[in-house]
Design a protein around this motif. Structure first.
Motif, PDB file in Angstrom:
ATOM      1  N   GLN A 225       0.837  -1.212   0.000  1.00 47.22           N
ATOM      2  CA  GLN A 225       0.000   0.000   0.000  1.00 47.22           C
ATOM      3  C   GLN A 225       0.872   1.262   0.000  1.00 47.22           C
ATOM      4  OE1 GLN A 225      -2.496  -0.403   3.500  1.00 47.22           O
ATOM      5  NE2 GLN A 225      -4.014  -1.650   2.421  1.00 47.22           N
ATOM      6  N   ALA A 226       1.903   1.254   0.843  1.00 49.04           N
ATOM      7  CA  ALA A 226       2.771   2.436   0.920  1.00 49.04           C
ATOM      8  C   ALA A 226       3.448   2.685  -0.427  1.00 49.04           C
ATOM      9  CB  ALA A 226       3.819   2.248   2.020  1.00 49.04           C
ATOM     10  N   GLN A 227       3.864   1.608  -1.095  1.00 46.61           N
ATOM     11  CA  GLN A 227       4.508   1.741  -2.407  1.00 46.61           C
ATOM     12  C   GLN A 227       3.517   2.293  -3.437  1.00 46.61           C
ATOM     13  OE1 GLN A 227       7.659   1.325  -3.017  1.00 46.61           O
ATOM     14  NE2 GLN A 227       7.610   1.551  -5.253  1.00 46.61           N
ATOM     15  N   HIS A 228       2.299   1.823  -3.370  1.00 51.01           N
ATOM     16  CA  HIS A 228       1.256   2.289  -4.292  1.00 51.01           C
ATOM     17  C   HIS A 228       1.054   3.804  -4.133  1.00 51.01           C
ATOM     18  CE1 HIS A 228      -3.049   1.430  -5.970  1.00 51.01           C
ATOM     19  NE2 HIS A 228      -2.352   2.202  -6.742  1.00 51.01           N
ATOM     20  N   HIS A 229       0.921   4.221  -2.882  1.00 55.17           N
ATOM     21  CA  HIS A 229       0.767   5.653  -2.585  1.00 55.17           C
ATOM     22  C   HIS A 229       1.966   6.442  -3.112  1.00 55.17           C
ATOM     23  CE1 HIS A 229       0.915   9.432  -0.431  1.00 55.17           C
ATOM     24  NE2 HIS A 229       2.031   9.038   0.151  1.00 55.17           N
ATOM     25  N   PHE A 230       3.166   5.932  -2.825  1.00 50.98           N
ATOM     26  CA  PHE A 230       4.388   6.643  -3.223  1.00 50.98           C
ATOM     27  C   PHE A 230       4.466   6.769  -4.756  1.00 50.98           C
ATOM     28  CE2 PHE A 230       8.933   6.059  -4.486  1.00 50.98           C
ATOM     29  CZ  PHE A 230       9.334   7.359  -4.237  1.00 50.98           C
ATOM     30  N   GLU A 231       4.147   5.711  -5.479  1.00 57.92           N
ATOM     31  CA  GLU A 231       4.253   5.764  -6.946  1.00 57.92           C
ATOM     32  C   GLU A 231       3.259   6.756  -7.542  1.00 57.92           C
ATOM     33  OE1 GLU A 231       4.150   1.745  -8.387  1.00 57.92           O
ATOM     34  OE2 GLU A 231       6.092   1.302  -7.437  1.00 57.92           O
ATOM     35  N   ARG A 232       2.092   6.842  -6.932  1.00 59.67           N
ATOM     36  CA  ARG A 232       1.123   7.817  -7.437  1.00 59.67           C
ATOM     37  C   ARG A 232       1.602   9.241  -7.161  1.00 59.67           C
ATOM     38  NH1 ARG A 232      -4.758   9.541  -5.717  1.00 59.67           N
ATOM     39  NH2 ARG A 232      -3.361  10.422  -4.175  1.00 59.67           N
ATOM     40  N   TRP A 233       2.211   9.444  -5.968  1.00 60.58           N
ATOM     41  CA  TRP A 233       2.759  10.771  -5.634  1.00 60.58           C
ATOM     42  C   TRP A 233       3.875  11.143  -6.615  1.00 60.58           C
ATOM     43  CZ3 TRP A 233       7.797  11.956  -4.273  1.00 60.58           C
ATOM     44  CH2 TRP A 233       8.011  13.291  -3.889  1.00 60.58           C
TER      45      TRP A 233
END
Ligand SMILES: Cc1cc2nc3c(=O)[nH]c(=O)nc-3n(C[C@H](O)[C@H](O)[C@H](O)COP(=O)(O)OP(=O)(O)OC[C@H]3O[C@@H](n4cnc5c(N)ncnc54)[C@H](O)[C@@H]3O)c2cc1C
Ligand code: SF4
Length: 504
Positions: A225-233
């Motif tokens: 989840q954290a990676q998903h958020h980071f990639e979108r940012w």
């Protein structure tokens, strides 16, 4: 013989040194304990984040075939402390051998070292600089300025380096990163995720009275989840991160900030991997150098530097108070009413989201606490409690050092103080404030304007010879005597009203 492998709540990384050579007989010990959840009154969202992420990481480790002895907060046998849990598990598994990765807090390091067990503490290799590298860098220097350390970290990692030279021809593009707040922010903020129902009920029950809103809970709680958020940012916000890094807005809490500090600090994201991904955006021409360099500096510069200072300075760092400040934290830090819109907005956002960005922490709440002469130990406890990314190794140097100057100038070459003019330039807070930022004296004058001079005059002996502060004192000396008197008188009156519990 089985060994106990300790994994703490901010060590949720598969690459953790303690997990490196784990064998089939070894038992991973993870424990939700009262000592850690309550030594300061942590924000309920922060507690829910850590407990949920711990439970998920334990499931991940079990899925990898490891033996995990996990203690929930409400388990009847819970010993209440990390050391108590290790002793209990040692007896249960017939072993006295413990392997741990170094905790990010002197308190826990001392507790582990005091255990009557055979404890090995391994270095935390998730950081870029080792303790000995930082010590060698600091050795013999008159001033420990972050910028010089940062350049060494660029050389060490090769990040933004072009044949030994800094990419873009300069080491630091901070000068380009001070634009005032834009009218329209095109980024819609961090990704939101669902909470764990059991943890939410437990936290509501045990910590519902702590400062902070548990709901709505939206943090990522595992690495994916954290990676998903980071990639979108990366895609949607990084290009504008630099430009508006210092800006603040009434109606936008996050602007272009990454909101990944809590994920890196807990171990859900890897600091170096994050920086490499950011660098790749620059190489691909998708993000400008000022955004990319600014972001990488925060992580391999400031974050690593703060950790270096924490471990270099030792356990007494948290009680430093060179300015002799003794005032209590006013109730508006805990959500009571205040007429200062900048404080009200920053505290409200802290209450709802356990988040405020760097300039809000430094130039609004931190600036106020320093100007008003609040005891730095109280300020430290507040920051440690209220932010989801707060762990002592990173929070204390930021608060005691950078923000409160309580370390006498180890982190900052001068105190970070400003009048209301800075807040007015970088935000729209003053437009809707009961105080007038242009007023220098009188009932409606912005308190930051009054307290700024009050602070400088109170500490004139210490700061008037500081080459970076001479201008401030020369400005004061040019003012008319009756104006100076009014400023200091109004500051004293305002502080007395605050002390008396008036809504100020
Ligand atoms: C008074 C004060 C207290 C602070 N307390 C904490 C704390 O408890 N924990 C914490 O992680 N940071 C702390 N910081 C630093 C910084 O404010 C936060 O890291 C940042 O606001 C987190 O939000 P973000 O992830 O959106 O960061 P962004 O603005 O997107 O920055 C990216 C990353 O850079 C790193 N970073 C940026 N500035 C710093 C810094 N000064 N020190 C260390 N890392 C930095 C963080 O990992 C952050 O996630 C504090 C700063 C101040 C002035
Ligand atoms: S006028 Fe002063 S107190 Fe009000 S928002 Fe601006 S800086 Fe803050």
């Amino acid at each position: 013989m089985a060994r106990l492998i300790l994994v703490l709540g901010d060590q949720l990384s598969p690459s953790l040194s303690a997990l490196n050579d784990i064998g089939p007989d070894d038992v991973i010990v993870m424990a939700e304990v009262a000592d850690e959840t309550s030594y300061v009154p942590h924000h309920p969202k922060k507690i829910a984040f850590v407990l949920t992420a711990m439970r998920k990481f334990a499931d991940y480790l079990r899925g990898q075939g490891h033996r995990v002895a996990y203690t929930k907060l409400d388990d009847p046998d819970n010993a209440g402390s990390i050391t108590g849990e290790l002793l209990r598990r040692a007896e249960e598994h017939g072993t006295s051998t413990v392997v741990a990765t170094e905790p990010g807090e002197w308190r826990l390091i001392a507790a582990l070292n005091d255990l009557p067990l055979d404890v090995t503490i391994l270095p935390d290799t998730r950081f870029i600089a080792t303790h000995s590298e930082f010590e060698a860098w600091a050795e013999g220097r008159k001033e420990l300025r972050m910028e010089w350390f940062y350049r060494d970290m660029r050389r060490k990692t090769g990040l933004l380096m072009d044949e030994g030279k800094p990419e873009g021809g300069k080491w630091n593009f901070d000068h380009d990163n001070r634009k005032a707040a834009p009218k329209d922010v095109t980024y819609y903020g961090p990704m939101e995720f669902s909470p764990d129902k059991d943890v939410m009920a437990l936290v509501a029950d045990r910590f519902g009275d702590n400062f902070g809103d548990l709901e709505p809970f939206w943090f990522a709680t595992d690495a994916a989840q954290a990676q998903h958020h980071f990639e979108r940012w990366l895609q949607d916000a990084l290009p504008s991160f630099g430009d508006y890094q210092d800006a603040m807005l009434n109606e936008n809490k996050f602007l272009y900030h990454s909101v990944i500090g809590l994920y890196i600090n807990a171990g859900l994201l890897d600091a170096l991997a994050v920086c490499r991904a950011v660098e790749a955006e620059y190489t691909a021409g998708r993000a400008p150098i000022n955004a990319v360099e600014g972001f990488i500096r925060q992580i391999i510069g400031w974050r690593e530097y703060m950790r270096g200072i924490y471990f270099l300075e030792g356990p007494d760092y948290m009680s430093r108070n060179v300015l002799g400040h003794t005032r209590d934290l006013p109730p508006f830090f805990w959500g009571a009413a205040t007429k200062m819109n900048c404080i009200a907005k920053t505290v409200d956002q802290t209450k709802t989201d356990a988040y405020a960005h760097h300039i809000q922490r430094l130039m609004v709440t931190g600036n106020f606490a320093l100007l008003a002469g609040i005891d730095p130990a109280h300020v430290h406890e507040w920051y440690l409690a209220v932010y989801a990314d707060a762990y002592e190794w990173v929070e204390a140097p930021n608060v005691i050092g950078m923000s409160q100057y309580a370390d006498g100038g180890i982190v900052g070459s001068k105190p970070y103080v400003s009048s209301g003019a800075y807040i007015s330039r970088m935000s729209d807070y003053c437009k809707t404030c009961a105080y007038k930022v242009k007023d220098k004296t009188g009932e409606d004058a912005c308190p930051f304007n009054l307290l700024y001079w009050d602070f400088l005059i109170r500490h004139r002996d210490r700061f008037s010879n500081n080459p970076r502060m001479g201008n401030m004192y020369r400005t004061w000396d040019r003012m008319k005597d009756d104006h100076k008197e009014s400023v200091l008188q109004d500051a004293a009156t305002w502080l007395a009203r605050m002390e008396a519990g008036e809504v100020v």
